[in-house]
Enzyme design. Structure first.
Site, PDB file in Angstrom:
ATOM      1  N   THR A   1       0.823  -1.214   0.000  1.00  0.00           N
ATOM      2  CA  THR A   1       0.000   0.000   0.000  1.00  0.00           C
ATOM      3  C   THR A   1       0.859   1.267   0.000  1.00  0.00           C
ATOM      4  O   THR A   1       2.005   1.243   0.469  1.00  0.00           O
ATOM      5  CB  THR A   1      -0.895   0.004   1.264  1.00  0.00           C
ATOM      6  OG1 THR A   1      -1.503   1.275   1.413  1.00  0.00           O
ATOM      7  CG2 THR A   1      -0.088  -0.260   2.533  1.00  0.00           C
ATOM      8  N   ASP A   2       0.285   2.368  -0.470  1.00  0.00           N
ATOM      9  CA  ASP A   2       1.005   3.644  -0.416  1.00  0.00           C
ATOM     10  C   ASP A   2       1.142   4.158   1.016  1.00  0.00           C
ATOM     11  O   ASP A   2       1.949   5.054   1.282  1.00  0.00           O
ATOM     12  CB  ASP A   2       0.325   4.703  -1.305  1.00  0.00           C
ATOM     13  CG  ASP A   2      -1.118   5.018  -0.916  1.00  0.00           C
ATOM     14  OD1 ASP A   2      -1.642   4.409   0.040  1.00  0.00           O
ATOM     15  OD2 ASP A   2      -1.721   5.893  -1.573  1.00  0.00           O
ATOM     16  N   GLU A   3       0.352   3.587   1.948  1.00  0.00           N
ATOM     17  CA  GLU A   3       0.388   4.108   3.329  1.00  0.00           C
ATOM     18  C   GLU A   3       1.738   3.879   4.009  1.00  0.00           C
ATOM     19  O   GLU A   3       2.028   4.514   5.019  1.00  0.00           O
ATOM     20  CB  GLU A   3      -0.727   3.477   4.169  1.00  0.00           C
ATOM     21  CG  GLU A   3      -2.098   3.768   3.618  1.00  0.00           C
ATOM     22  CD  GLU A   3      -3.220   3.617   4.629  1.00  0.00           C
ATOM     23  OE1 GLU A   3      -2.949   3.505   5.827  1.00  0.00           O
ATOM     24  OE2 GLU A   3      -4.377   3.634   4.183  1.00  0.00           O
TER      25      GLU A   3
ATOM     26  N   TYR B   1      -1.655  -0.361  11.088  1.00  0.00           N
ATOM     27  CA  TYR B   1      -1.841  -1.038   9.795  1.00  0.00           C
ATOM     28  C   TYR B   1      -0.640  -0.769   8.876  1.00  0.00           C
ATOM     29  O   TYR B   1      -0.030  -1.699   8.352  1.00  0.00           O
ATOM     30  CB  TYR B   1      -3.136  -0.556   9.120  1.00  0.00           C
ATOM     31  CG  TYR B   1      -3.201  -0.886   7.637  1.00  0.00           C
ATOM     32  CD1 TYR B   1      -3.302  -2.208   7.203  1.00  0.00           C
ATOM     33  CD2 TYR B   1      -3.139   0.120   6.665  1.00  0.00           C
ATOM     34  CE1 TYR B   1      -3.347  -2.516   5.846  1.00  0.00           C
ATOM     35  CE2 TYR B   1      -3.184  -0.176   5.317  1.00  0.00           C
ATOM     36  CZ  TYR B   1      -3.291  -1.498   4.907  1.00  0.00           C
ATOM     37  OH  TYR B   1      -3.312  -1.797   3.560  1.00  0.00           O
TER      38      TYR B   1
ATOM     39  N   LYS C   1       2.241  -3.314   7.342  1.00  0.00           N
ATOM     40  CA  LYS C   1       2.482  -3.512   5.899  1.00  0.00           C
ATOM     41  C   LYS C   1       3.935  -3.151   5.560  1.00  0.00           C
ATOM     42  O   LYS C   1       4.580  -3.844   4.761  1.00  0.00           O
ATOM     43  CB  LYS C   1       1.522  -2.656   5.059  1.00  0.00           C
ATOM     44  CG  LYS C   1       0.072  -3.081   5.087  1.00  0.00           C
ATOM     45  CD  LYS C   1      -0.190  -4.458   4.498  1.00  0.00           C
ATOM     46  CE  LYS C   1      -0.017  -4.542   2.994  1.00  0.00           C
ATOM     47  NZ  LYS C   1      -0.442  -5.868   2.458  1.00  0.00           N
TER      48      LYS C   1
HETATM   49  P1  NAD Z   1      -9.865  -7.035   2.378  1.00  0.00           P
HETATM   50  O1  NAD Z   1      -9.859  -6.762   3.839  1.00  0.00           O
HETATM   51  O2  NAD Z   1     -11.081  -6.746   1.587  1.00  0.00           O
HETATM   52  O3  NAD Z   1      -9.526  -8.576   2.122  1.00  0.00           O
HETATM   53  C1  NAD Z   1      -8.536  -9.257   2.830  1.00  0.00           C
HETATM   54  C2  NAD Z   1      -8.708 -10.750   2.593  1.00  0.00           C
HETATM   55  O4  NAD Z   1      -7.671 -11.437   3.314  1.00  0.00           O
HETATM   56  C3  NAD Z   1     -10.054 -11.306   3.098  1.00  0.00           C
HETATM   57  O5  NAD Z   1     -10.610 -12.183   2.151  1.00  0.00           O
HETATM   58  C4  NAD Z   1      -9.681 -12.055   4.369  1.00  0.00           C
HETATM   59  O6  NAD Z   1     -10.526 -13.169   4.651  1.00  0.00           O
HETATM   60  C5  NAD Z   1      -8.248 -12.505   4.043  1.00  0.00           C
HETATM   61  N1  NAD Z   1      -7.457 -12.715   5.256  1.00  0.00           N
HETATM   62  C6  NAD Z   1      -7.299 -11.871   6.307  1.00  0.00           C
HETATM   63  N2  NAD Z   1      -6.525 -12.443   7.244  1.00  0.00           N
HETATM   64  C7  NAD Z   1      -6.148 -13.655   6.765  1.00  0.00           C
HETATM   65  C8  NAD Z   1      -5.339 -14.701   7.264  1.00  0.00           C
HETATM   66  N3  NAD Z   1      -4.752 -14.619   8.472  1.00  0.00           N
HETATM   67  N4  NAD Z   1      -5.146 -15.805   6.492  1.00  0.00           N
HETATM   68  C9  NAD Z   1      -5.724 -15.900   5.269  1.00  0.00           C
HETATM   69  N5  NAD Z   1      -6.538 -14.952   4.764  1.00  0.00           N
HETATM   70  C10 NAD Z   1      -6.735 -13.838   5.503  1.00  0.00           C
HETATM   71  O7  NAD Z   1      -8.585  -6.297   1.812  1.00  0.00           O
HETATM   72  P2  NAD Z   1      -8.375  -5.542   0.406  1.00  0.00           P
HETATM   73  O8  NAD Z   1      -8.837  -4.153   0.544  1.00  0.00           O
HETATM   74  O9  NAD Z   1      -8.887  -6.390  -0.681  1.00  0.00           O
HETATM   75  O10 NAD Z   1      -6.778  -5.508   0.355  1.00  0.00           O
HETATM   76  C11 NAD Z   1      -6.048  -6.594  -0.184  1.00  0.00           C
HETATM   77  C12 NAD Z   1      -4.570  -6.272  -0.118  1.00  0.00           C
HETATM   78  O11 NAD Z   1      -4.292  -5.087  -0.850  1.00  0.00           O
HETATM   79  C13 NAD Z   1      -4.052  -6.029   1.301  1.00  0.00           C
HETATM   80  O12 NAD Z   1      -2.772  -6.600   1.404  1.00  0.00           O
HETATM   81  C14 NAD Z   1      -3.993  -4.518   1.403  1.00  0.00           C
HETATM   82  O13 NAD Z   1      -2.993  -4.123   2.307  1.00  0.00           O
HETATM   83  C15 NAD Z   1      -3.636  -4.135  -0.020  1.00  0.00           C
HETATM   84  N6  NAD Z   1      -4.090  -2.814  -0.463  1.00  0.00           N
HETATM   85  C16 NAD Z   1      -5.400  -2.432  -0.308  1.00  0.00           C
HETATM   86  C17 NAD Z   1      -5.809  -1.197  -0.801  1.00  0.00           C
HETATM   87  C18 NAD Z   1      -7.245  -0.743  -0.687  1.00  0.00           C
HETATM   88  O14 NAD Z   1      -7.547   0.405  -1.021  1.00  0.00           O
HETATM   89  N7  NAD Z   1      -8.174  -1.580  -0.269  1.00  0.00           N
HETATM   90  C19 NAD Z   1      -4.891  -0.341  -1.430  1.00  0.00           C
HETATM   91  C20 NAD Z   1      -3.547  -0.766  -1.540  1.00  0.00           C
HETATM   92  C21 NAD Z   1      -3.168  -2.004  -1.066  1.00  0.00           C
HETATM   93  O1  DAU Z   2      -4.069   4.101   0.594  1.00  0.00           O
HETATM   94  C1  DAU Z   2      -4.315   2.727   0.509  1.00  0.00           C
HETATM   95  C2  DAU Z   2      -5.142   2.283   1.691  1.00  0.00           C
HETATM   96  O2  DAU Z   2      -6.448   2.810   1.500  1.00  0.00           O
HETATM   97  C3  DAU Z   2      -5.191   0.770   1.872  1.00  0.00           C
HETATM   98  O3  DAU Z   2      -3.900   0.292   2.142  1.00  0.00           O
HETATM   99  C4  DAU Z   2      -6.136   0.385   3.015  1.00  0.00           C
HETATM  100  O4  DAU Z   2      -6.247  -1.018   3.099  1.00  0.00           O
HETATM  101  C5  DAU Z   2      -7.491   0.981   2.721  1.00  0.00           C
HETATM  102  O5  DAU Z   2      -8.375   0.712   3.795  1.00  0.00           O
HETATM  103  C6  DAU Z   2      -7.398   2.496   2.489  1.00  0.00           C
HETATM  104  O6  DAU Z   2      -7.053   3.187   3.733  1.00  0.00           O
HETATM  105  P1  DAU Z   2      -7.766   4.562   4.153  1.00  0.00           P
HETATM  106  O7  DAU Z   2      -7.652   4.710   5.621  1.00  0.00           O
HETATM  107  O8  DAU Z   2      -7.303   5.675   3.295  1.00  0.00           O
HETATM  108  O9  DAU Z   2      -9.283   4.205   3.701  1.00  0.00           O
HETATM  109  P2  DAU Z   2     -10.698   4.480   4.421  1.00  0.00           P
HETATM  110  O10 DAU Z   2     -11.760   4.143   3.434  1.00  0.00           O
HETATM  111  O11 DAU Z   2     -10.772   3.861   5.779  1.00  0.00           O
HETATM  112  O12 DAU Z   2     -10.676   6.051   4.635  1.00  0.00           O
HETATM  113  C7  DAU Z   2     -10.556   6.941   3.529  1.00  0.00           C
HETATM  114  C8  DAU Z   2     -10.562   8.360   4.080  1.00  0.00           C
HETATM  115  O13 DAU Z   2     -11.859   8.638   4.621  1.00  0.00           O
HETATM  116  C9  DAU Z   2      -9.588   8.565   5.228  1.00  0.00           C
HETATM  117  O14 DAU Z   2      -9.057   9.878   5.165  1.00  0.00           O
HETATM  118  C10 DAU Z   2     -10.438   8.407   6.477  1.00  0.00           C
HETATM  119  C11 DAU Z   2     -11.779   8.944   6.017  1.00  0.00           C
HETATM  120  N1  DAU Z   2     -12.966   8.331   6.657  1.00  0.00           N
HETATM  121  C12 DAU Z   2     -13.069   6.982   6.669  1.00  0.00           C
HETATM  122  C13 DAU Z   2     -14.135   6.362   7.272  1.00  0.00           C
HETATM  123  C14 DAU Z   2     -14.249   4.855   7.309  1.00  0.00           C
HETATM  124  C15 DAU Z   2     -13.957   9.142   7.209  1.00  0.00           C
HETATM  125  O15 DAU Z   2     -13.864  10.387   7.156  1.00  0.00           O
HETATM  126  N2  DAU Z   2     -15.026   8.531   7.776  1.00  0.00           N
HETATM  127  C16 DAU Z   2     -15.166   7.184   7.856  1.00  0.00           C
HETATM  128  O16 DAU Z   2     -16.168   6.697   8.429  1.00  0.00           O
END
Ligand code: NAD
Ligand code: DAU
Length: 348
Positions: A131-133, A156, A160
């Site tokens: 992730t970019d975080e 988190y 990562k």
């Molecule tokens: P998500 O939470 O929707 O899905 C995570 C999946 O992993 C689920 O299916 C869960 O059951 C599985 N999982 C969790 N713990 C596990 C374990 N111990 N063993 C096996 N499976 C397990 O997550 P996502 O948003 O789809 O993100 C997927 C990946 O991409 C993550 O590594 C996250 O860090 C990365 N990522 C997410 C975003 C985003 O915006 N969502 C952006 C950049 C990177």
């Molecule tokens: O940047 C990549 C990341 O983006 C991924 O690695 C993470 O897995 C993914 O969850 C996401 O993280 P964020 O914290 O940016 O996403 P989230 O949707 O939780 O929040 C987006 C923005 O909105 C953030 O600035 C927090 C804000 N927010 C979020 C929630 C859930 C609110 O203001 N209210 C809310 O209820």
């Protein structure tokens, strides 16, 4: 037949990656390994579950013995690792769950892959999805590049970052072929409604408050999930060994503007008066350690691999809203049970 293990394939991004690989590459066998936590949902994959080149394995990546046994049994040629605890707010209340899955779980996979091939690495690859975080927070200007120093702020992002370091360490120390990509915020179908966009869609439908942390001026760079899956396909097949690729949407939005745009589009779709859903916006206590701004410089993947987002944000958001409107059973299922307790605790 090439055997590819995709971890976390029942989650949001993972399910789109599984679909991309199962349908596009019939000569690969795709093994989707997932523990089915609250975020994992096999309903995300009903359309591909009976494909002959697809197998689901229910397993927890923190289970060292089981993971080793599965690697020996199936002899995976490559790993695309997405399984993770992914929600920042949950990491603030339960950091250890993030250490277990994101750090220990990743090292278990690395170790099992290493033990399987005993350093005979020809044609093998470990692809770590990050992730970019990990780069921390930007001020009002600037972009994250692949050489930006790691500076994670939440449990988190720290977990990562740690897993990224372990992947690199296995490359340096044992010669394991690997590649890493760091992506910005994804949105699209199957996004669990704990995250901002699907949470607001769900609440707009139900005329519930739209919780905005702090002043709402925090900025994220949004990418349509199918474009992320396309980027993962490109990096997996053509990315350089031991390289990192940043993936982003060139699409920055302040949270408050994004939620207002969502309200506007939802009012039209729901046949509500202009401005009706905006009235649901409620500013609430800020997230601790809230990163001000993320924005990706995706020049490297664009220049080296020719990848670019294929849909505009307007199109992607419209497709996303349409999907949620047509899949309200999916929303009802994932918001029943434990979700109500989570929501109450988080937003009380
Ligand atoms: P998500 O939470 O929707 O899905 C995570 C999946 O992993 C689920 O299916 C869960 O059951 C599985 N999982 C969790 N713990 C596990 C374990 N111990 N063993 C096996 N499976 C397990 O997550 P996502 O948003 O789809 O993100 C997927 C990946 O991409 C993550 O590594 C996250 O860090 C990365 N990522 C997410 C975003 C985003 O915006 N969502 C952006 C950049 C990177
Ligand atoms: O940047 C990549 C990341 O983006 C991924 O690695 C993470 O897995 C993914 O969850 C996401 O993280 P964020 O914290 O940016 O996403 P989230 O949707 O939780 O929040 C987006 C923005 O909105 C953030 O600035 C927090 C804000 N927010 C979020 C929630 C859930 C609110 O203001 N209210 C809310 O209820």
């Amino acid at each position: 037949m090439k055997k590819i293990l995709i971890t976390g394939g029942a989650g949001f991004i993972g399910s789109h990656v599984v679909r991309q690989f199962v349908t596009k590459y019939p000569t690969y066998h795709i093994y989707n390994l997932d523990a089915l936590t609250y975020a994992g949902n096999l309903d995300n994959l009903r359309d591909v579950e009976s494909s002959p080149n697809y197998t689901f394995i229910k397993a927890d990546i923190t289970d060292e013995q089981l993971i080793n046994k599965l690697f020996q049994e199936y002899q995976f040629d490559a790993v695309i690792h997405l399984a993770a605890e992914s929600h920042v707010d949950r990491s603030i209340t339960d950091p250890l769950a993030f250490v277990r899955t994101n750090v220990l779980g990743t090292v278990n996979l690395l170790q099992a892959f290493k033990s399987l091939w005993q350093n005979q690495w020809g044609g093998k690859r470990f692809y770590h999805i990050s992730t970019d975080e990990v780069y921390g927070a930007l001020g009002e200007v600037g972009l994250f590049t692949e050489t930006t120093a790691y500076d994670p702020n939440s449990p988190y992002s720290a977990s990562k970052a740690s897993s990224d370091h372990f992947v690199r360490a296995y490359g340096e120390t044992y010669g394991m072929p690997y590649v890493v990509s760091n992506c910005s915020n994804n949105y699209g179908p199957n996004h669990f409604p704990e995250k901002l966009i699907p949470l607001c869609i769900h609440n707009i439908i139900n005329k519930k408050p739209l919780p905005i942390y702090g002043d709402g001026k925090y900025t994220r760079d949004w990418l349509f999930v199918i474009d992320h899956a396309r980027a993962i396909d490109d990096v997996f097949h053509r990315g350089g060994n031991a390289e990192t690729y940043n993936i982003g949407g060139f699409n920055e939005w302040q949270n408050i503007d994004l939620v207002k745009e969502l309200c506007k589009q939802m009012d039209t779709v729901l046949g509500r008066a202009v401005g009706e859903s905006e009235q649901l916006i409620t500013f609430i206590q800020d997230r601790p350690g809230h990163d001000l701004r993320y924005a990706i410089d995706a020049t490297k993947i664009n220049k080296e691999l020719g990848w670019a987002p294929s849909v505009t944000f307007e199109e992607g958001l419209a497709k996303t809203i349409e999907w949620y409107m047509n899949n309200q059973d999916w929303l009802d299922n994932v918001t029943s049970g434990a979700y109500a307790d989570y929501y109450h605790e988080q937003y009380k």
